[in-house]
Design a protein around this motif. Structure first.
Motif, PDB file in Angstrom:
ATOM      1  N   PHE A  20      42.783  57.722  10.787  1.00 15.17           N
ATOM      2  CA  PHE A  20      42.949  58.616   9.949  1.00 15.17           C
ATOM      3  C   PHE A  20      43.620  57.820   8.553  1.00 15.17           C
ATOM      4  CE2 PHE A  20      46.711  58.596  12.481  1.00 15.17           C
ATOM      5  CZ  PHE A  20      47.573  58.206  11.619  1.00 15.17           C
ATOM      6  N   ASN A  96      33.831  62.664   0.675  1.00 13.49           N
ATOM      7  CA  ASN A  96      34.432  62.634   1.791  1.00 13.49           C
ATOM      8  C   ASN A  96      33.729  63.644   2.589  1.00 13.49           C
ATOM      9  OD1 ASN A  96      35.929  63.087   4.123  1.00 13.49           O
ATOM     10  ND2 ASN A  96      37.726  62.182   3.164  1.00 13.49           N
ATOM     11  N   LYS A  98      34.171  64.677   5.733  1.00 14.55           N
ATOM     12  CA  LYS A  98      35.203  65.268   6.629  1.00 14.55           C
ATOM     13  C   LYS A  98      35.618  66.615   5.761  1.00 14.55           C
ATOM     14  CE  LYS A  98      38.537  64.426  10.122  1.00 14.55           C
ATOM     15  NZ  LYS A  98      39.453  63.378  10.667  1.00 14.55           N
ATOM     16  N   TYR A 101      32.873  69.079   5.681  1.00 15.11           N
ATOM     17  CA  TYR A 101      32.570  69.828   6.761  1.00 15.11           C
ATOM     18  C   TYR A 101      33.812  70.613   7.213  1.00 15.11           C
ATOM     19  CZ  TYR A 101      31.552  70.230  11.958  1.00 15.11           C
ATOM     20  OH  TYR A 101      31.591  70.520  13.110  1.00 15.11           O
ATOM     21  N   ASN A 102      35.001  70.455   7.129  1.00 17.69           N
ATOM     22  CA  ASN A 102      36.116  71.430   7.372  1.00 17.69           C
ATOM     23  C   ASN A 102      36.077  72.605   6.576  1.00 17.69           C
ATOM     24  OD1 ASN A 102      37.079  69.816   9.439  1.00 17.69           O
ATOM     25  ND2 ASN A 102      38.315  68.763   7.812  1.00 17.69           N
ATOM     26  N   ALA A 123      28.146  67.496   3.292  1.00 18.23           N
ATOM     27  CA  ALA A 123      28.684  66.641   4.462  1.00 18.23           C
ATOM     28  C   ALA A 123      27.720  65.644   4.913  1.00 18.23           C
ATOM     29  CB  ALA A 123      29.140  67.391   5.373  1.00 18.23           C
ATOM     30  N   GLN A 127      27.910  61.591   4.264  1.00 13.91           N
ATOM     31  CA  GLN A 127      28.406  61.032   5.493  1.00 13.91           C
ATOM     32  C   GLN A 127      27.198  59.937   5.760  1.00 13.91           C
ATOM     33  OE1 GLN A 127      28.915  63.155   9.000  1.00 13.91           O
ATOM     34  NE2 GLN A 127      30.549  61.742   9.559  1.00 13.91           N
ATOM     35  N   GLU A 133      31.182  55.143   9.815  1.00 14.15           N
ATOM     36  CA  GLU A 133      31.179  56.565  10.495  1.00 14.15           C
ATOM     37  C   GLU A 133      30.068  56.573  11.221  1.00 14.15           C
ATOM     38  OE1 GLU A 133      33.553  58.938  10.301  1.00 14.15           O
ATOM     39  OE2 GLU A 133      34.866  57.513   9.246  1.00 14.15           O
ATOM     40  N   ARG A 136      30.105  58.373  14.686  1.00 12.83           N
ATOM     41  CA  ARG A 136      30.613  59.785  14.727  1.00 12.83           C
ATOM     42  C   ARG A 136      29.304  60.457  14.216  1.00 12.83           C
ATOM     43  NH1 ARG A 136      35.609  60.499  11.382  1.00 12.83           N
ATOM     44  NH2 ARG A 136      36.488  59.327  13.130  1.00 12.83           N
ATOM     45  N   ARG A 137      28.624  59.762  13.053  1.00 12.41           N
ATOM     46  CA  ARG A 137      27.849  60.477  12.210  1.00 12.41           C
ATOM     47  C   ARG A 137      26.351  60.765  13.261  1.00 12.41           C
ATOM     48  NH1 ARG A 137      25.961  56.920   8.837  1.00 12.41           N
ATOM     49  NH2 ARG A 137      24.181  56.119   9.975  1.00 12.41           N
ATOM     50  N   LEU A 140      27.511  63.780  15.465  1.00 17.99           N
ATOM     51  CA  LEU A 140      27.649  64.916  14.759  1.00 17.99           C
ATOM     52  C   LEU A 140      26.413  65.385  14.139  1.00 17.99           C
ATOM     53  CD1 LEU A 140      30.061  66.873  13.814  1.00 17.99           C
ATOM     54  CD2 LEU A 140      30.488  65.367  11.761  1.00 17.99           C
TER      55      LEU A 140
END
Length: 156
Positions: A20, A96, A98, A101-102, A123, A127, A133, A136-137, A140
């Motif tokens: 983070f 960003n 994230k 996405y949130n 996102a 990304q 990333e 994670r990409r 996701l």
């Protein structure tokens, strides 16, 4: 000085990734160290500069304290709701993934599907440019892409 440096090291991502960006919850101890350092420095300066210098330093510190207090009150408006928090995040960090996405998840949960699709696709686009990333990409992206396509078909 130890209050300033040592608590910050684990959250700094210098030696190992913690997953983070530096958040408020990991900055309490370093900020305590900073306050102790400023108070000590101010005390040392006041002992050297004399009466008028002490007055100027005290007024300067009071103005600085008032400025930071005003900034804190302004920032409290961001924490009034989840939507305000996510919008602030998008304004602060528009690149960003994230955050987008949130915010898209929030919009989807509130039935604002067209806006959610926009932020899901943003996102994915944002990304795609970050090599850090990549893992994670890859995990996701198919999930998000299928979600976006499913919502697109349903609400068009």
């Amino acid at each position: 000085m130890l209050f300033l440096v040592f608590p910050f090291i684990p959250a700094s991502n210098l030696f190992f990734r913690v997953g983070f960006v530096v958040a408020e919850r990991v900055l309490y101890m370093p900020s305590m160290g900073y306050c102790i350092l400023v108070a000590h420095g101010l005390g040392r300066l006041c002992s050297v500069v004399g009466r008028w210098g002490t007055t100027v330093l005290s007024v300067s510190m009071l103005l600085l304290l008032l400025l930071f207090s005003w900034k804190t009150v302004q920032q409290n408006h961001v924490w009034l709701s989840r939507e305000a928090l996510f919008r602030s995040g998008i304004q602060t960090l528009p690149h960003n993934a994230k955050v987008h996405y949130n915010y898209a998840n929030f919009l989807k949960d509130n039935g604002r599907h067209h806006e959610a699709i926009h932020h899901y696709t943003t996102a994915l686009r944002v990304q795609g440019g970050h090599s850090t990333e990549r893992g994670r990409r890859n995990a996701l992206s198919p999930m998000v892409l299928s979600l976006v396509l499913g919502m697109w078909r349903r609400f068009e």
